[in-house]
Write a protein that holds these residues in place. Structure first.
Motif, PDB file in Angstrom:
ATOM      1  N   ILE A  14       0.849  -1.183   0.000  1.00 39.99           N
ATOM      2  CA  ILE A  14       0.000   0.000   0.000  1.00 39.99           C
ATOM      3  C   ILE A  14       0.887   1.236   0.000  1.00 39.99           C
ATOM      4  CG2 ILE A  14      -1.737   1.296   1.275  1.00 39.99           C
ATOM      5  CD1 ILE A  14      -2.803  -1.388   2.273  1.00 39.99           C
ATOM      6  N   THR A  15       0.640   2.107  -0.982  1.00 37.26           N
ATOM      7  CA  THR A  15       1.447   3.302  -1.114  1.00 37.26           C
ATOM      8  C   THR A  15       0.586   4.460  -1.578  1.00 37.26           C
ATOM      9  OG1 THR A  15       3.407   4.270  -2.146  1.00 37.26           O
ATOM     10  CG2 THR A  15       2.099   2.781  -3.503  1.00 37.26           C
ATOM     11  N   ILE A  16       1.033   5.655  -1.308  1.00 41.34           N
ATOM     12  CA  ILE A  16       0.356   6.836  -1.836  1.00 41.34           C
ATOM     13  C   ILE A  16       1.280   7.609  -2.759  1.00 41.34           C
ATOM     14  CG2 ILE A  16      -1.265   7.060   0.078  1.00 41.34           C
ATOM     15  CD1 ILE A  16       0.586   9.233   1.240  1.00 41.34           C
ATOM     16  N   GLU A  17       2.499   7.141  -2.904  1.00 39.53           N
ATOM     17  CA  GLU A  17       3.487   7.814  -3.737  1.00 39.53           C
ATOM     18  C   GLU A  17       3.467   7.266  -5.154  1.00 39.53           C
ATOM     19  OE1 GLU A  17       5.176  10.388  -2.503  1.00 39.53           O
ATOM     20  OE2 GLU A  17       4.189  10.012  -0.581  1.00 39.53           O
ATOM     21  N   THR A  18       3.675   8.141  -6.128  1.00 45.45           N
ATOM     22  CA  THR A  18       3.829   7.686  -7.501  1.00 45.45           C
ATOM     23  C   THR A  18       5.209   7.071  -7.649  1.00 45.45           C
ATOM     24  OG1 THR A  18       2.299   9.311  -8.392  1.00 45.45           O
ATOM     25  CG2 THR A  18       3.960   8.453  -9.907  1.00 45.45           C
ATOM     26  N   HIS A  27       2.624   2.468  -9.240  1.00 44.64           N
ATOM     27  CA  HIS A  27       1.449   3.189  -8.760  1.00 44.64           C
ATOM     28  C   HIS A  27       1.571   4.623  -9.261  1.00 44.64           C
ATOM     29  CE1 HIS A  27      -0.316   6.021  -5.764  1.00 44.64           C
ATOM     30  NE2 HIS A  27      -1.366   5.262  -6.019  1.00 44.64           N
ATOM     31  N   ASP A  29      -0.412   8.277  -8.865  1.00 48.26           N
ATOM     32  CA  ASP A  29      -1.439   9.172  -8.335  1.00 48.26           C
ATOM     33  C   ASP A  29      -1.629  10.252  -9.389  1.00 48.26           C
ATOM     34  OD1 ASP A  29      -2.988  11.083  -7.087  1.00 48.26           O
ATOM     35  OD2 ASP A  29      -1.715  11.258  -5.315  1.00 48.26           O
ATOM     36  N   ARG A  31      -3.541  12.685  -9.438  1.00 47.15           N
ATOM     37  CA  ARG A  31      -3.954  13.968  -8.849  1.00 47.15           C
ATOM     38  C   ARG A  31      -5.254  14.465  -9.492  1.00 47.15           C
ATOM     39  NH1 ARG A  31      -0.567  16.286  -5.496  1.00 47.15           N
ATOM     40  NH2 ARG A  31      -1.320  18.364  -5.960  1.00 47.15           N
ATOM     41  N   PRO A  36      -4.058  15.427  -4.411  1.00 52.48           N
ATOM     42  CA  PRO A  36      -3.413  14.120  -4.268  1.00 52.48           C
ATOM     43  C   PRO A  36      -4.377  13.100  -3.671  1.00 52.48           C
ATOM     44  CG  PRO A  36      -2.694  15.591  -2.523  1.00 52.48           C
ATOM     45  CD  PRO A  36      -3.556  16.406  -3.457  1.00 52.48           C
ATOM     46  N   ARG A  37      -4.091  11.834  -3.935  1.00 46.25           N
ATOM     47  CA  ARG A  37      -4.801  10.692  -3.345  1.00 46.25           C
ATOM     48  C   ARG A  37      -6.279  10.615  -3.688  1.00 46.25           C
ATOM     49  NH1 ARG A  37      -2.795  11.325   2.635  1.00 46.25           N
ATOM     50  NH2 ARG A  37      -1.277  12.816   1.981  1.00 46.25           N
ATOM     51  N   MET A  38      -6.644  11.135  -4.844  1.00 48.72           N
ATOM     52  CA  MET A  38      -8.041  11.036  -5.277  1.00 48.72           C
ATOM     53  C   MET A  38      -8.257   9.828  -6.182  1.00 48.72           C
ATOM     54  SD  MET A  38      -9.711  13.406  -3.800  1.00 48.72           S
ATOM     55  CE  MET A  38     -11.238  13.521  -4.678  1.00 48.72           C
ATOM     56  N   SER A  40      -5.991   6.438  -8.067  1.00 46.16           N
ATOM     57  CA  SER A  40      -4.768   5.705  -8.388  1.00 46.16           C
ATOM     58  C   SER A  40      -4.931   4.953  -9.696  1.00 46.16           C
ATOM     59  CB  SER A  40      -4.441   4.694  -7.286  1.00 46.16           C
ATOM     60  OG  SER A  40      -4.068   5.351  -6.101  1.00 46.16           O
TER      61      SER A  40
END
Length: 196
Positions: A14-18, A27, A29, A31, A36-38, A40
């Motif tokens: 699990i990540t939120i970074e591109t 992954h 994001d 945007r 951000p994080r809207m 993936s």
């Protein structure tokens, strides 16, 4: 909600970074809506092809192409553009992305089920509902040509043993095989499917 599982061993899946998650999964994001994080997008890049999962709205297509180029993912490598469901924020830009990518690889296919295909090409009511909530942030949708699609029947085989699942294609990465399957996962939408 996007469910994604390519069978692999990953410490921090699990990540939120591109960026790159493991040897072959990225992954992104995109945007969506400028935040951000809207949304993936996932790309699996194999030895001789790539698979994209969801793409965002038509407002996200140019950003997605820039991310793919920045990540050095060859646009001609895409074999499949895979959907989770028909909603404009997840796949409203699919018509646009397909038109761009087929210039690089005329064999690229949208891998989805019959219901999603129908809903992607019968989008007027869906966009009207979205516009009431999101205003002009919905982007635009256009019909997708019949030849763009490879229709699959998502599997209902949720076996806990990976070797007993239903797969539709396989790829190699550094000498290892990675299999692709599609599970039927209705709930969020009746056409929802989960690439595995």
């Amino acid at each position: 909600m996007l469910f994604l599982l390519f069978f692999c061993m990953v410490e921090n899946f699990i990540t939120i970074e591109t960026g790159k998650i493991n040897d072959y999964i990225y992954h992104i994001d995109v945007r969506a809506y400028g935040a951000p994080r809207m949304l993936s997008v996932f790309v699996a890049q194999f030895d001789d092809s790539s698979v994209l999962i969801d793409c965002g709205s038509s407002l996200d297509t140019k950003k997605l192409i820039r991310f793919l180029k920045k990540l050095k993912i060859d646009l001609s490598s895409f074999k499949y553009l895979t959907t989770t469901h028909h909603h404009f924020d997840h796949n409203g830009g699919l018509w646009q992305l397909y038109e761009i990518l087929k210039d690089y690889n005329p064999e690229v296919k949208i891998l989805t089920n019959q219901k999603t295909k129908e809903l992607l090409n019968n989008y007027e009511e869906h966009l009207a509902r979205g516009k009431r909530t999101y205003g002009n942030l919905i982007g635009s949708m256009n019909p997708i040509e019949e030849s763009a699609f490879q229709i699959v029947e998502p599997s209902t085989n949720f076996n806990s043993e990976a070797s007993k699942l239903d797969f539709i294609d396989s790829f190699t990465i550094n000498g290892s095989e990675v299999k692709l399957g599609i599970l039927k996962t209705p709930g969020h939408t009746p056409d929802h499917q989960c690439p595995i």
